[in-house]
Scaffold this active site. Sequence first.
Site, short mmCIF file in Angstrom:
data_model
loop_
_atom_site.label_atom_id
_atom_site.label_comp_id
_atom_site.label_asym_id
_atom_site.label_seq_id
_atom_site.Cartn_x
_atom_site.Cartn_y
_atom_site.Cartn_z
N HIS A 1 2.34 2.09 -3.18
CA HIS A 1 1.43 3.07 -3.78
C HIS A 1 1.99 4.48 -3.76
O HIS A 1 1.29 5.43 -4.09
CB HIS A 1 0.07 3.02 -3.08
N ASP B 1 0.88 -1.19 0.00
CA ASP B 1 0.00 0.00 0.00
C ASP B 1 0.90 1.22 0.00
O ASP B 1 2.00 1.18 -0.54
CB ASP B 1 -0.95 -0.05 1.21
#
Length: 432
Positions: A273, A246
């Site tokens: 991310h 993430d």
Amino acid sequence: MTKLFREWVLLPTVAFMVLCSVAEAQDRRTVTEPVAPRTVCDRPVPSGKNDTVRLQDAIDNCPAGAAVYLGRGEFRSGSLEMKSGVTLWIGRGATLFAIPEPAAYDKGRGQCGRIGAKGDGCRPFISFSKTRGGGIYGDGIIDGQGGAPMVGNAESWWQLARRAQAEGGNQNAPRLIQIDHAQDITVSGVTLRNAPNFHVAMNRVEGATFWGLTIDAPADARNTDGIDPGASQDVTITRSFIRTGDDNVAIKAGDNGPTRHISVTDNYFGWGHGMSIGSEVNSGASDILVRNLTLDGTTSGLRIKSDVSRGGLIERVTYENVCLRGNRWPVAFDTKYDPRAQGTRIPVYRQIVLRHVHGENGELLMRGVDDRHALDVALEDVRFADTATWQLEHANVTADHSDVSPPLPGRATGQLSRGWEGCARAFRDRIE
């Protein structure tokens, strides 16, 4: 410094260093490299079984200013609570495993390890709650075992997270490290890997240093953020290698207060991310410096994300000396993160500066809510491949257009982008 970090993170040339020397770090403290604790109060040895009680007892009985030292071997524990001024020293060759047993982290409601309407049913593996001073130090490893089957269940923490996503619920899984209502915390040198949920999460922290960390989780391990400062101030994240499933770093400012004076400097981000601000920013985020950052294979690169359900004012953010490669969205400043969101918390991004930002192809997105709440962005020496595409909507962009490539919409330039190649040449000297 970890081997991976030495191999991948590169410092700028002398020309870039001159530019950096005049930039003021946004953390207001004077931050220096942490040193080993001078005093060791206890040296527990691994039992081969559950070491929770012995480790917690050692922490509880350690005086402020001293460290509990874990030497070579494998330690296994459930939830641990740190004490003011005490350092957990994970020595070289030591690994502290978080046992994959939901009952060891449950808050008493029987929700940990299950899917529910909320996701707050677990205590963290290591918590700093209302503490001052101390932290975690050493060359060892803290392993959250996010991919191991939970006790009494064939499902792992990460599989629980994916099933929660499919079912529209929230997984109840422990964060690896939670720092809450604390001051002057230092985490240095250690490897944090395979967290069941976030690796490091902060709430209402005043003064925190993260120096020389390796944070590592698989690219498909959901919600395994690297470091998330929230409602905090005077935080430095430096000289670290971070790749996760993430956000590599996510600066947040939800209902608990603003986040400001943050420095993210001299880091390498692998898969993940990206370098994010948001999505919860309704209390405001400001005075953020991101400098000397490599984003190699992150889906997003430099990202500010929010929407009208959780937006707020984000201002005085500087990105300086950034290299990007293999990113779908190298730049994504979006006020419509959830296009279906409803509310009156309007995201406003202003005084955003990109200086010496170089990359390859991908989508370069800057999207404000409307003309009244347009983004305010300044570009200086921002260069991507000719195949990169700008998507500007409700954005006021200030730039010397001969200094930006590919050309901004409606502009033309005869100067070709050097993209990642120019960036790679600039980032020459390795960190020792």
